[in-house]
Design an enzyme around this catalytic site. Structure first.
Site, PDB file in Angstrom:
ATOM      1  CB  CYS A  13     -36.685  -8.186  24.277  1.00 48.41           C
ATOM      2  SG  CYS A  13     -38.440  -7.827  24.997  1.00 48.41           S
ATOM      3  CG  HIS A  76     -45.845  -3.674  28.742  1.00 47.12           C
ATOM      4  ND1 HIS A  76     -44.566  -3.451  28.146  1.00 47.12           N
ATOM      5  CD2 HIS A  76     -46.733  -3.831  27.720  1.00 47.12           C
ATOM      6  CE1 HIS A  76     -44.892  -3.245  26.820  1.00 47.12           C
ATOM      7  NE2 HIS A  76     -46.178  -3.411  26.541  1.00 47.12           N
ATOM      8  CB  CYS A  98     -40.131  -8.697  31.534  1.00 46.87           C
ATOM      9  SG  CYS A  98     -38.269  -8.599  31.426  1.00 46.87           S
ATOM     10  CG  HIS A 126     -45.248   2.209  27.573  1.00 45.25           C
ATOM     11  ND1 HIS A 126     -44.596   1.035  28.357  1.00 45.25           N
ATOM     12  CD2 HIS A 126     -44.724   1.843  26.418  1.00 45.25           C
ATOM     13  CE1 HIS A 126     -44.314   0.047  27.681  1.00 45.25           C
ATOM     14  NE2 HIS A 126     -44.298   0.559  26.402  1.00 45.25           N
ATOM     15  CD  GLU A 128     -41.027  -1.004  31.478  1.00 43.84           C
ATOM     16  OE1 GLU A 128     -40.985  -1.097  30.799  1.00 43.84           O
ATOM     17  OE2 GLU A 128     -40.037  -0.282  32.440  1.00 43.84           O
ATOM     18  CB  THR A 164     -36.966  -1.946  31.107  1.00 46.55           C
ATOM     19  OG1 THR A 164     -38.115  -1.983  30.265  1.00 46.55           O
ATOM     20  CG2 THR A 164     -37.458  -2.223  32.456  1.00 46.55           C
ATOM     21  CG  ASN A 222     -39.427  -1.668  21.471  1.00 41.83           C
ATOM     22  OD1 ASN A 222     -38.489  -2.176  20.724  1.00 41.83           O
ATOM     23  ND2 ASN A 222     -40.467  -2.029  21.906  1.00 41.83           N
ATOM     24  CB  SER A 264     -42.947  -5.850  19.951  1.00 43.30           C
ATOM     25  OG  SER A 264     -42.843  -4.574  19.092  1.00 43.30           O
TER      26      SER A 264
HETATM   27  S1  SF4 Z   1     -37.353  -5.370  30.330  1.00 42.14           S
HETATM   28 FE1  SF4 Z   1     -38.840  -4.885  28.532  1.00 42.14          FE
HETATM   29  S2  SF4 Z   1     -37.493  -4.846  26.753  1.00 42.14           S
HETATM   30 FE2  SF4 Z   1     -36.150  -5.498  28.471  1.00 42.14          FE
HETATM   31  S3  SF4 Z   1     -36.526  -7.859  28.204  1.00 42.14           S
HETATM   32 FE3  SF4 Z   1     -38.099  -7.228  29.589  1.00 42.14          FE
HETATM   33  S4  SF4 Z   1     -39.651  -7.125  28.176  1.00 42.14           S
HETATM   34 FE4  SF4 Z   1     -38.035  -6.650  26.959  1.00 42.14          FE
END
Ligand code: SF4
Length: 282
Positions: A13, A76, A98, A126, A128, A164, A222, A264
């Site tokens: 991603c 994360h 991210c 997790h 995140e 997410t 995921n 991933s």
């Molecule tokens: S929020 Fe998580 S799954 Fe979505 S783009 Fe960012 S890293 Fe990737």
């Protein structure tokens, strides 16, 4: 004749891709060791490649042998408390959180400051979600299923957010349950757009496939979720880490094969899976 299709959304991603590119660029320019707390992504092949380039996954700050090294915050994200600890340790940081995870941090923080309780729909273990909890000012619950949501208490003011990578349909169902038991309910759909696209495309393509091959690490949440979504539509789903797990009997008699992959999974592994399938069908 077999038809082999690769989902356009398969693989890294944007958040993971950017994190890996930044870490690789850092390791090539800087001779200091680079540490990530936890693996940068849940994929053994990639983790091995990163170690060869001096990028090491550690479990906690004390394992960073060289305090002059650089500590990478993964896509994360982390809790504000952990960020303070890194700063206190005097280590240089490369923040690869991210932007879409940061958006979720902000939404939680803004409402928490207004006295909202937070309910996170996701996996409590997790990384995140652990990061998200850090922004709730200590007032939060985490639920993963509708059954768990039914057991939550009534709230005066509640903000419902998602990890997410959650499945959109489940998030909506859980949010509705919580809304019905709250006086004021803010539903903050923080499922990221790349995840939504991936799920939508997978659903469409899996309907027209006789078999779906989901490529990704066994520990990747995921990837496992993607395999589960596919299994709800397609009778034959295979979750593999790489092409070495494929054999002719698995695909004998199968006409339409869809290859997809978790966020991933690097493209080169997806390509190898496709090549191996092409060889096997001969
Ligand atoms: S929020 Fe998580 S799954 Fe979505 S783009 Fe960012 S890293 Fe990737």
């Amino acid at each position: 004749m077999q038809d082999i299709k690769v989902a356009r959304s398969a693989g890294f991603c944007p958040g993971v891709k950017t994190a890996i590119d930044r870490v690789l660029a850092l390791a090539s320019q800087d001779k200091r060791p680079v540490y990530t707390v936890g693996p940068l992504i849940h994929n053994k092949q990639v983790t091995d490649m990163l170690e060869e380039r001096g990028i090491f996954a550690i479990e906690n700050l004390s394992q960073a042998k060289d305090k002059n090294g650089v500590l990478v915050i993964r896509a994360h994200g982390i809790t504000p408390d952990f960020q303070k600890k890194i700063e206190a340790a005097g280590m240089q940081m490369l923040d690869c959180t991210c932007p879409l995870v940061k958006k979720a941090h902000n939404v939680i923080e803004v409402y928490a400051k207004q006295g909202y309780h937070t309910v996170i729909v996701g996996d409590a273990e997790h990384a995140e979600v652990i990061g998200l909890i850090g922004y709730t000012a200590g007032h939060c619950d985490v639920v993963a299923t509708e059954e768990e949501a039914q057991k939550l208490p009534p709230y005066k003011k509640v903000n419902v957010v998602a990890q997410t990578t959650q499945k959109e349909e489940r998030f909506n169902k859980i949010a509705k349950i919580i809304k019905d038991k709250a006086e004021v309910c803010q539903i903050s759909d923080t499922i990221c757009q790349p995840t939504k696209q991936r799920q939508k495309e997978t659903l469409q393509l899996a309907q027209n496939a006789d078999m779906v091959i989901v490529v990704g690490g066994r520990h990747s949440a995921n990837t496992a979720r993607l395999a589960k979504i596919c299994a709800e539509i397609c009778p034959k789903v295979l979750h593999i880490e790489d092409e070495g797990e494929l054999s002719k009997p698995q695909i004998t008699g199968v006409k339409r094969i869809l290859i997809t992959a978790g966020a991933s999974t690097p493209n080169w592994i997806i390509e190898r899976v496709k090549e191996k399938l092409c060889q096997l069908k001969k």
